[in-house]
Enzyme design. Sequence first.
Site, PDB file in Angstrom:
ATOM      1  N   ASP A 237       0.865  -1.317   0.082  1.00  0.00           N
ATOM      2  CA  ASP A 237      -0.009  -0.031  -0.020  1.00  0.00           C
ATOM      3  C   ASP A 237       0.812   1.164   0.155  1.00  0.00           C
ATOM      4  O   ASP A 237       2.098   1.196   0.177  1.00  0.00           O
ATOM      5  CB  ASP A 237      -0.944   0.167   1.159  1.00  0.00           C
ATOM      6  CG  ASP A 237      -2.222   0.590   0.727  1.00  0.00           C
ATOM      7  OD1 ASP A 237      -2.464   1.695   0.156  1.00  0.00           O
ATOM      8  OD2 ASP A 237      -3.381  -0.121   0.920  1.00  0.00           O
ATOM      9  N   ASP A 260       3.999   3.433  -3.745  1.00  0.00           N
ATOM     10  CA  ASP A 260       2.928   3.805  -4.842  1.00  0.00           C
ATOM     11  C   ASP A 260       3.075   3.142  -6.103  1.00  0.00           C
ATOM     12  O   ASP A 260       4.314   3.123  -6.656  1.00  0.00           O
ATOM     13  CB  ASP A 260       3.063   5.368  -5.148  1.00  0.00           C
ATOM     14  CG  ASP A 260       2.120   5.944  -6.022  1.00  0.00           C
ATOM     15  OD1 ASP A 260       1.513   5.029  -6.808  1.00  0.00           O
ATOM     16  OD2 ASP A 260       1.591   6.816  -5.802  1.00  0.00           O
ATOM     17  N   GLY A 286      -6.669   0.823  -6.588  1.00  0.00           N
ATOM     18  CA  GLY A 286      -7.791   1.368  -7.332  1.00  0.00           C
ATOM     19  C   GLY A 286      -8.136   2.775  -6.627  1.00  0.00           C
ATOM     20  O   GLY A 286      -8.332   2.816  -5.448  1.00  0.00           O
ATOM     21  N   LYS A 291     -15.751  12.833 -12.327  1.00  0.00           N
ATOM     22  CA  LYS A 291     -16.267  14.035 -12.717  1.00  0.00           C
ATOM     23  C   LYS A 291     -16.876  13.801 -13.976  1.00  0.00           C
ATOM     24  O   LYS A 291     -16.406  12.842 -14.826  1.00  0.00           O
ATOM     25  CB  LYS A 291     -15.060  15.135 -12.705  1.00  0.00           C
ATOM     26  CG  LYS A 291     -14.688  16.062 -11.544  1.00  0.00           C
ATOM     27  CD  LYS A 291     -15.369  17.121 -11.610  1.00  0.00           C
ATOM     28  CE  LYS A 291     -14.838  18.116 -10.553  1.00  0.00           C
ATOM     29  NZ  LYS A 291     -15.698  17.792  -9.329  1.00  0.00           N
ATOM     30  N   LEU A 293     -17.296  14.283 -18.127  1.00  0.00           N
ATOM     31  CA  LEU A 293     -16.286  14.519 -19.180  1.00  0.00           C
ATOM     32  C   LEU A 293     -15.927  15.967 -19.394  1.00  0.00           C
ATOM     33  O   LEU A 293     -14.570  16.420 -19.530  1.00  0.00           O
ATOM     34  CB  LEU A 293     -16.440  13.909 -20.090  1.00  0.00           C
ATOM     35  CG  LEU A 293     -15.270  13.475 -21.170  1.00  0.00           C
ATOM     36  CD1 LEU A 293     -13.890  13.038 -20.493  1.00  0.00           C
ATOM     37  CD2 LEU A 293     -15.520  12.878 -22.586  1.00  0.00           C
ATOM     38  N   ASN A 295     -16.096  18.570 -17.412  1.00  0.00           N
ATOM     39  CA  ASN A 295     -14.977  18.980 -16.207  1.00  0.00           C
ATOM     40  C   ASN A 295     -13.848  18.345 -15.941  1.00  0.00           C
ATOM     41  O   ASN A 295     -13.196  18.473 -14.800  1.00  0.00           O
ATOM     42  CB  ASN A 295     -16.007  19.010 -15.077  1.00  0.00           C
ATOM     43  CG  ASN A 295     -17.393  19.891 -15.344  1.00  0.00           C
ATOM     44  OD1 ASN A 295     -17.043  20.850 -16.037  1.00  0.00           O
ATOM     45  ND2 ASN A 295     -18.431  19.627 -14.813  1.00  0.00           N
ATOM     46  N   TYR A 349     -12.816   6.139 -14.787  1.00  0.00           N
ATOM     47  CA  TYR A 349     -12.955   4.896 -13.905  1.00  0.00           C
ATOM     48  C   TYR A 349     -13.431   3.918 -15.196  1.00  0.00           C
ATOM     49  O   TYR A 349     -12.930   2.690 -15.091  1.00  0.00           O
ATOM     50  CB  TYR A 349     -13.798   5.290 -12.891  1.00  0.00           C
ATOM     51  CG  TYR A 349     -13.842   4.162 -11.948  1.00  0.00           C
ATOM     52  CD1 TYR A 349     -12.640   3.728 -11.264  1.00  0.00           C
ATOM     53  CD2 TYR A 349     -15.073   3.317 -11.838  1.00  0.00           C
ATOM     54  CE1 TYR A 349     -12.745   2.723 -10.181  1.00  0.00           C
ATOM     55  CE2 TYR A 349     -14.984   2.234 -10.958  1.00  0.00           C
ATOM     56  CZ  TYR A 349     -13.827   2.053  -9.919  1.00  0.00           C
ATOM     57  OH  TYR A 349     -13.880   0.924  -9.154  1.00  0.00           O
TER      58      TYR A 349
HETATM   59  P1  NAD Z   1     -10.485   1.434  -0.915  1.00  0.00           P
HETATM   60  O1  NAD Z   1     -10.252   2.933  -1.196  1.00  0.00           O
HETATM   61  O2  NAD Z   1     -10.921   1.369   0.296  1.00  0.00           O
HETATM   62  O3  NAD Z   1      -9.017   0.758  -1.092  1.00  0.00           O
HETATM   63  C1  NAD Z   1      -8.049   0.938  -2.303  1.00  0.00           C
HETATM   64  C2  NAD Z   1      -6.694   0.749  -1.796  1.00  0.00           C
HETATM   65  O4  NAD Z   1      -5.824   0.807  -2.799  1.00  0.00           O
HETATM   66  C3  NAD Z   1      -6.250   1.688  -0.757  1.00  0.00           C
HETATM   67  O5  NAD Z   1      -5.633   0.792   0.337  1.00  0.00           O
HETATM   68  C4  NAD Z   1      -5.407   2.645  -1.444  1.00  0.00           C
HETATM   69  O6  NAD Z   1      -4.412   3.199  -0.456  1.00  0.00           O
HETATM   70  C5  NAD Z   1      -4.780   1.753  -2.262  1.00  0.00           C
HETATM   71  N1  NAD Z   1      -4.167   2.338  -3.474  1.00  0.00           N
HETATM   72  C6  NAD Z   1      -4.748   3.554  -4.144  1.00  0.00           C
HETATM   73  N2  NAD Z   1      -3.810   3.908  -5.204  1.00  0.00           N
HETATM   74  C7  NAD Z   1      -2.665   3.328  -4.996  1.00  0.00           C
HETATM   75  C8  NAD Z   1      -1.274   3.479  -5.412  1.00  0.00           C
HETATM   76  N3  NAD Z   1      -1.011   4.255  -6.365  1.00  0.00           N
HETATM   77  N4  NAD Z   1      -0.284   2.468  -4.965  1.00  0.00           N
HETATM   78  C9  NAD Z   1      -0.790   1.586  -3.944  1.00  0.00           C
HETATM   79  N5  NAD Z   1      -1.883   1.328  -3.565  1.00  0.00           N
HETATM   80  C10 NAD Z   1      -2.868   2.287  -3.702  1.00  0.00           C
HETATM   81  O7  NAD Z   1     -11.088   0.645  -2.406  1.00  0.00           O
HETATM   82  P2  NAD Z   1     -12.032  -0.590  -2.214  1.00  0.00           P
HETATM   83  O8  NAD Z   1     -13.529  -0.055  -2.505  1.00  0.00           O
HETATM   84  O9  NAD Z   1     -11.286  -1.444  -1.306  1.00  0.00           O
HETATM   85  O10 NAD Z   1     -11.456  -0.975  -3.821  1.00  0.00           O
HETATM   86  C11 NAD Z   1     -10.725  -1.885  -4.013  1.00  0.00           C
HETATM   87  C12 NAD Z   1     -10.831  -2.134  -5.624  1.00  0.00           C
HETATM   88  O11 NAD Z   1     -11.975  -2.657  -5.900  1.00  0.00           O
HETATM   89  C13 NAD Z   1     -10.368  -0.995  -6.552  1.00  0.00           C
HETATM   90  O12 NAD Z   1      -9.563  -1.287  -7.512  1.00  0.00           O
HETATM   91  C14 NAD Z   1     -11.965  -0.525  -7.018  1.00  0.00           C
HETATM   92  O13 NAD Z   1     -11.737   0.169  -8.198  1.00  0.00           O
HETATM   93  C15 NAD Z   1     -12.474  -1.952  -6.971  1.00  0.00           C
HETATM   94  N6  NAD Z   1     -13.871  -1.593  -7.023  1.00  0.00           N
HETATM   95  C16 NAD Z   1     -14.651  -1.608  -5.699  1.00  0.00           C
HETATM   96  C17 NAD Z   1     -16.094  -1.315  -5.715  1.00  0.00           C
HETATM   97  C18 NAD Z   1     -16.827  -0.928  -4.525  1.00  0.00           C
HETATM   98  O14 NAD Z   1     -17.888  -0.898  -4.479  1.00  0.00           O
HETATM   99  N7  NAD Z   1     -16.209  -0.947  -3.277  1.00  0.00           N
HETATM  100  C19 NAD Z   1     -16.582  -1.700  -6.801  1.00  0.00           C
HETATM  101  C20 NAD Z   1     -16.040  -1.863  -8.070  1.00  0.00           C
HETATM  102  C21 NAD Z   1     -14.501  -1.988  -7.869  1.00  0.00           C
END
Ligand code: NAD
Length: 443
Positions: A237, A260, A286, A291, A293, A295, A349
């Site tokens: 993370d 990162d 993720g 926003k 498009l 904006n 996204y």
């Molecule tokens: P979250 O924000 O709770 O967790 C995301 C994690 O990714 C965080 O710990 C963050 O620090 C880490 N992260 C972000 N950018 C990073 C980077 N550059 N380098 C390393 N780590 C990084 O989100 P979540 O809901 O647990 O989502 C997890 C995944 O599931 C994501 O890819 C998200 O797009 C996808 N997703 C989630 C949902 C939902 O409903 N929660 C739905 C569809 C897809």
Amino acid sequence: MSDRYKSMIQNPIGQFLVKNLGLPNPPELRRYQGGALVDGPVLIGGEGLLTGALPGLLKASGIDATSVRADGRRYQGLVLDASGIDSAAGTVAIQEFFTPVLRSLANNAKVVVIGLLPERTDSIGAAIAQRGLEGFVRSLAKEIGANGSTANLVYVTPESKDAIGSTLGFLLSPKSAFVDGQVVRLGTTDLVEADSPADPAKPLTGKVALVTGASRGLGAAMARTLHRDGATIIGLDVPPLAEDLEHLMAELGGSSIICDITEQDAPEKIASSLGDGVDFVVHNAGITRDKRLKNMKSENWAKVVDISVGAPERITAHLLDHKLIRPGGRVIGISSIAGIAGNNGQTNYGTAKAGVIGFVQALAPKTAEAGITVNAIAPGFIETDMVKTMPLGIREAGRRLSSLSQGGQPVDVAEAIAWYCHPGSSAISGNVVRVCGQGFLGA
Ligand code: NAD
């Protein structure tokens, strides 16, 4: 995050209002708590590629099945091998199997239909019948969701049919509580052999899993679930979440990589922390920067796409080049229903998450020779920190507009990841399975 509506309607007044006002009434979904995969009778039927083999395959997962119907029984699972149906008229066999038993379904029952991959059929009639199974399963799922029951379809080929065991175990058990109306395709690459784990309760023993974004949300649930199944976890993370990540990894006996993933030297940094390699790479990290498009700022477009799919592509290429993903390995991308159906305010996204699908489908055939599968999970509405930022109306719509009328839990996505990682799941590659409770968006 919690679903207040669901908690509010649990009392008698709430139930009275639900009934009289026709409000959504989300069923209580049973999740896997350990022990037997299925705790009720499973009825099997049909004729096709799995005829004769189904009871043995299910028994290997500890599931007892019968083809004999008994009065008064409430079935926890129904499995129809429909892979032998080869004409439009022949599809009536589907109706003849299900109609008499649908009133005997237990709550949270699981229906699984097995078909032959339509592109592998050898007549137009068979293609009609086999492709028809998708429409059937998606419609039945909508009919039986009110009591928490689900229906899913598994396509096999003559070469991959014996590798269906881990998938049946997953889809028939509460591990797949929020997987509904989905189609799994076995045998789309040359990888068709399935291994049986030495210890079915800890099928991932001896394996090492790298999970990005592991400090919270879905990533933390994945780390816990893969650890429960025996894997050693390497969590990754960003620096601001280092403390949370290290805390979780200490609990799980795992190790941490603080970085990162979009940094230029991230692939080398990750590779140097993996020792002699990993078995599973789960690209979970993720972000959203929503926003319209008109904006949209370039930096928010670039960041969202790079975290979801640009960095995973670079990291995977580096690990494959350096042979750091072991034979029998798994690469897993996290897509989203926004990448399938599109979403207002999420052009960045949606592009990123559809790109994840492009990534896994292009890579899957290339890694088959090395014995590595590549798949994606597309979560629907899952209760995490990410969905807290949604406007209330959209959040409620996301929860209720599905066959199960509720959001999923992080563990639902984690269980699907563990199923992909199972040693018996090597015939599944290039798949995108939604964990969305059959969300109506793009279903
Ligand atoms: P979250 O924000 O709770 O967790 C995301 C994690 O990714 C965080 O710990 C963050 O620090 C880490 N992260 C972000 N950018 C990073 C980077 N550059 N380098 C390393 N780590 C990084 O989100 P979540 O809901 O647990 O989502 C997890 C995944 O599931 C994501 O890819 C998200 O797009 C996808 N997703 C989630 C949902 C939902 O409903 N929660 C739905 C569809 C897809």
